[in-house]
Design an enzyme around this catalytic site. Structure first.
Site, mmCIF file in Angstrom:
data_model
loop_
_atom_site.group_PDB
_atom_site.id
_atom_site.type_symbol
_atom_site.label_atom_id
_atom_site.label_comp_id
_atom_site.label_asym_id
_atom_site.label_seq_id
_atom_site.Cartn_x
_atom_site.Cartn_y
_atom_site.Cartn_z
ATOM 1 C CE LYS A 278 158.927 48.193 -18.482
ATOM 2 N NZ LYS A 278 158.435 49.137 -17.235
ATOM 3 N NE ARG A 352 156.250 59.415 -18.328
ATOM 4 C CZ ARG A 352 156.341 59.476 -17.067
ATOM 5 N NH1 ARG A 352 156.633 60.424 -16.242
ATOM 6 N NH2 ARG A 352 155.839 58.415 -16.472
HETATM 7 N N1 BES Z 1 154.828 50.537 -20.379
HETATM 8 C C1 BES Z 1 155.326 50.974 -18.727
HETATM 9 C C2 BES Z 1 153.906 51.094 -17.939
HETATM 10 C C3 BES Z 1 153.464 49.789 -17.489
HETATM 11 C C4 BES Z 1 153.948 48.985 -16.452
HETATM 12 C C5 BES Z 1 152.221 49.396 -17.929
HETATM 13 C C6 BES Z 1 153.542 47.862 -16.114
HETATM 14 C C7 BES Z 1 151.739 48.133 -17.563
HETATM 15 C C8 BES Z 1 152.230 47.416 -16.540
HETATM 16 C C9 BES Z 1 155.905 52.378 -19.006
HETATM 17 O O1 BES Z 1 156.525 52.595 -20.127
HETATM 18 C C10 BES Z 1 156.599 52.360 -17.583
HETATM 19 O O2 BES Z 1 157.897 51.880 -17.645
HETATM 20 N N2 BES Z 1 156.433 53.362 -16.888
HETATM 21 C C11 BES Z 1 157.387 53.525 -15.653
HETATM 22 C C12 BES Z 1 157.543 55.116 -15.410
HETATM 23 C C13 BES Z 1 158.470 55.455 -14.367
HETATM 24 C C14 BES Z 1 159.718 55.060 -14.715
HETATM 25 C C15 BES Z 1 158.331 56.818 -13.928
HETATM 26 C C16 BES Z 1 156.681 52.826 -14.513
HETATM 27 O O3 BES Z 1 155.255 52.943 -14.449
HETATM 28 O O4 BES Z 1 157.340 52.197 -13.527
HETATM 29 MN MN MN Z 2 158.588 51.983 -19.802
#
Ligand code: BES
Ligand code: MN
Ligand code: ZN
Length: 496
Positions: A278, A352
């Site tokens: 990230k 997931r």
């Molecule tokens: N934990 C995150 C989702 C999230 C992001 C929750 C910001 C709250 C605030 C999750 O694990 C994630 O990173 N999801 C990705 C999925 C994508 C790679 C398909 C996302 O939402 O960007």
């Molecule tokens: Mn994530």
């Protein structure tokens, strides 16, 4: 905090540091306010005659009675139009009342604000809301602050001049139980990830198991998960030095024969994104990526406090998502417990991956319904913001029950659709399914992924990415929604 009840009482007789009464628009006095006015040489009507106070929602004014009263303060709260006073207004009115009272040095407060509600359902909702709002105002996470500013307030009494139209004792116990569950959930979630590891989550669950006879706890270690074939979960935890844990809590409030309701929570104690790292901005907030697990544990705590006559099984999928030489890489293929192979196209879609094995595992408890909750997708924040949780389900009836429960307790959720058309986005060139579905409809494709593992039972998924925390504080959501859903379920069982 100590919450108590008083019915068929008069504010004139109450020894309390502060009494809170409602004033409606057009300066109409509530019964409690009228009694105070009569006893105190018209302290309230004299003030209202100055026309500084219209009684609209959000207004407040503190009075200090000189005669006729045993209390030292009277807090007037504007409650808007009397015929519009219901659960939604109660929330904002209680927030004003609790904030103002905590600014004083009062240690005890007696609240007459629910006195005017004459309908049973509204009285019940308002009563739970009142307690949750007080608990929320008083909550502070200051474990790591040297200078701890704590509120003076120790005792909140909810008072009525007559006999209220609902079973206030039961509702008080429910409100207290839910508040306690939210407190546990928030404390766990607000902890930094160097303290709140998967092991810490497991230990917190175990201590809950020691506190309540009705709760039993079992922890699956990585070796157990290997034996069960949970290749998907382990593909996330293996990148970290912290051992992943699958924590199973059982709340037994009914006999063996009654099928449990299953709750599953995402417990990623820190989400760096893994090799699909990230960006740095606000990455600290990814310590909250275990809020699904925290809220499920809080709900189990609430069930035990309320002594609900139902069985609940909870599975917390706790792991840390880190980049390392042992971490999963984009393109890796793993085999889930269900036997389905998954191509990990993005290691940041880890929620997931841990959830799908937990969802397969929970099937062995023969659950009546399964509800999972997770901070699953950033896309959910784009769709619904920070106000409303997303619900996706393979059963519209269940989705409606969840939305209704949320509405009742001011913890709103809204259904998003799921259909074959979206499922196509998860195709993988090499495995049975890919773990991402492209840029569009991220919350829906994430739920579609999970739905591949929930075909054997009635299931709903609640995405709490936008609602689990605001700013730098965990909210305790959706503990109220889940608790209300379980209260409704237990009433249904009782009546059937
Ligand atoms: N934990 C995150 C989702 C999230 C992001 C929750 C910001 C709250 C605030 C999750 O694990 C994630 O990173 N999801 C990705 C999925 C994508 C790679 C398909 C996302 O939402 O960007
Ligand atoms: Mn994530
Ligand atoms: Zn995550």
């Amino acid at each position: 905090m100590n919450y108590t009840l008083l019915t068929s009482t008069s504010p004139v007789d109450i020894e309390s540091d502060c009494i809170i009464v409602s004033i409606f628009e057009d300066n109409k006095l509530s019964t409690a306010a009228q009694k105070i006015d009569d006893a105190s040489n018209n302290i309230i009507s004299k003030f209202l005659n100055l026309s500084d106070f219209s009684g609209e929602c959000g207004q407040f004014h503190m009075l200090y009675p000189e005669t006729g009263m045993k209390c030292s303060r009277i807090l007037l709260i504007g409650c808007g139009k009397e015929n519009k006073f219901s659960q939604e207004t109660v929330c904002s009115v209680m927030k004003t009342a609790s904030k103002e009272v905590t600014k004083t040095s009062s240690t005890s407060v007696t609240v007459f604000l629910l006195d005017t509600l004459s309908e049973r359902i509204i009285c019940e909702q308002a009563m739970r809301q009142a307690i949750l709002t007080y608990a929320d105002t008083l909550y502070e996470f200051n474990k790591y602050k040297s200078d701890k500013k704590e509120s003076h307030l120790e005792h909140v009494c909810i008072a009525f001049t007559t006999e209220p139209p609902c079973d206030v004792e039961t509702i008080l116990e429910q409100g207290k139980g839910i508040a306690k569950g939210m407190h546990l959930s928030r404390d766990l979630a607000n902890q930094p990830s160097n303290v709140c590891t998967p092991t810490f989550i497991a230990e917190t669950a175990e201590s809950l198991g020691r506190q309540y006879d009705r709760i039993t706890v079992e922890v699956l270690e990585e070796s157990d998960m290997e034996a069960l074939g949970m290749g998907s979960f382990l593909s996330v935890s293996k990148g970290s030095e912290e051992a992943g844990k699958m924590v199973v809590l059982q709340y037994k409030g009914s006999d063996e024969s009654s099928r449990p309701i299953a709750l599953v929570g995402k417990g990623v104690t820190f989400d760096t994104g893994g090799i699909s790292l990230k960006p740095g901005a606000s990455m600290d907030e990814m310590k909250f990526d275990m809020c699904g697990a925290a809220s499920v544990m809080g709900t189990i705590n609430a069930c035990a406090e309320m002594e609900l006559p139902i069985n609940v099984v909870a599975v917390l999928a706790a792991a840390e998502n880190m980049p390392s030489s042992k971490a999963s890489k984009p393109g890796d293929i793993v085999t889930s417990m269900s036997g389905k192979t998954i191509e990990i196209l993005n290691t940041d879609a880890e929620g997931r991956l841990v959830l799908c094995d937990a969802l397969t595992y929970v099937g062995r408890y023969n659950p009546e319904v399964v509800i999972d909750t997770a901070t699953l997708t950033g896309a959910c924040i784009v769709a619904l913001g920070h106000q409303i949780c997303a619900v996706l389900s393979n059963d519209d009836g269940l989705a409606k029950e969840i939305m209704d429960a949320g509405k009742e307790i001011n913890d709103a959720a809204w259904q998003l659709p799921m259909s074959e058309a979206y499922r196509k986005q998860l195709k993988s060139a090499f495995a049975d399914i890919g773990n991402i579905g492209g840029r569009s409809a991220g919350t829906i494709t994430a739920a579609c992924f999970l739905s591949e593992f929930t075909k054997d039972y009635t299931w709903a998924h609640i995405d709490i990415a936008g609602t689990a925390w605001t700013g730098k504080d965990a909210t305790g959501r959706p503990v109220p929604l889940l608790s209300q859903y379980l209260i409704n379920k237990s009433l249904h069982i009782k009546n059937s």
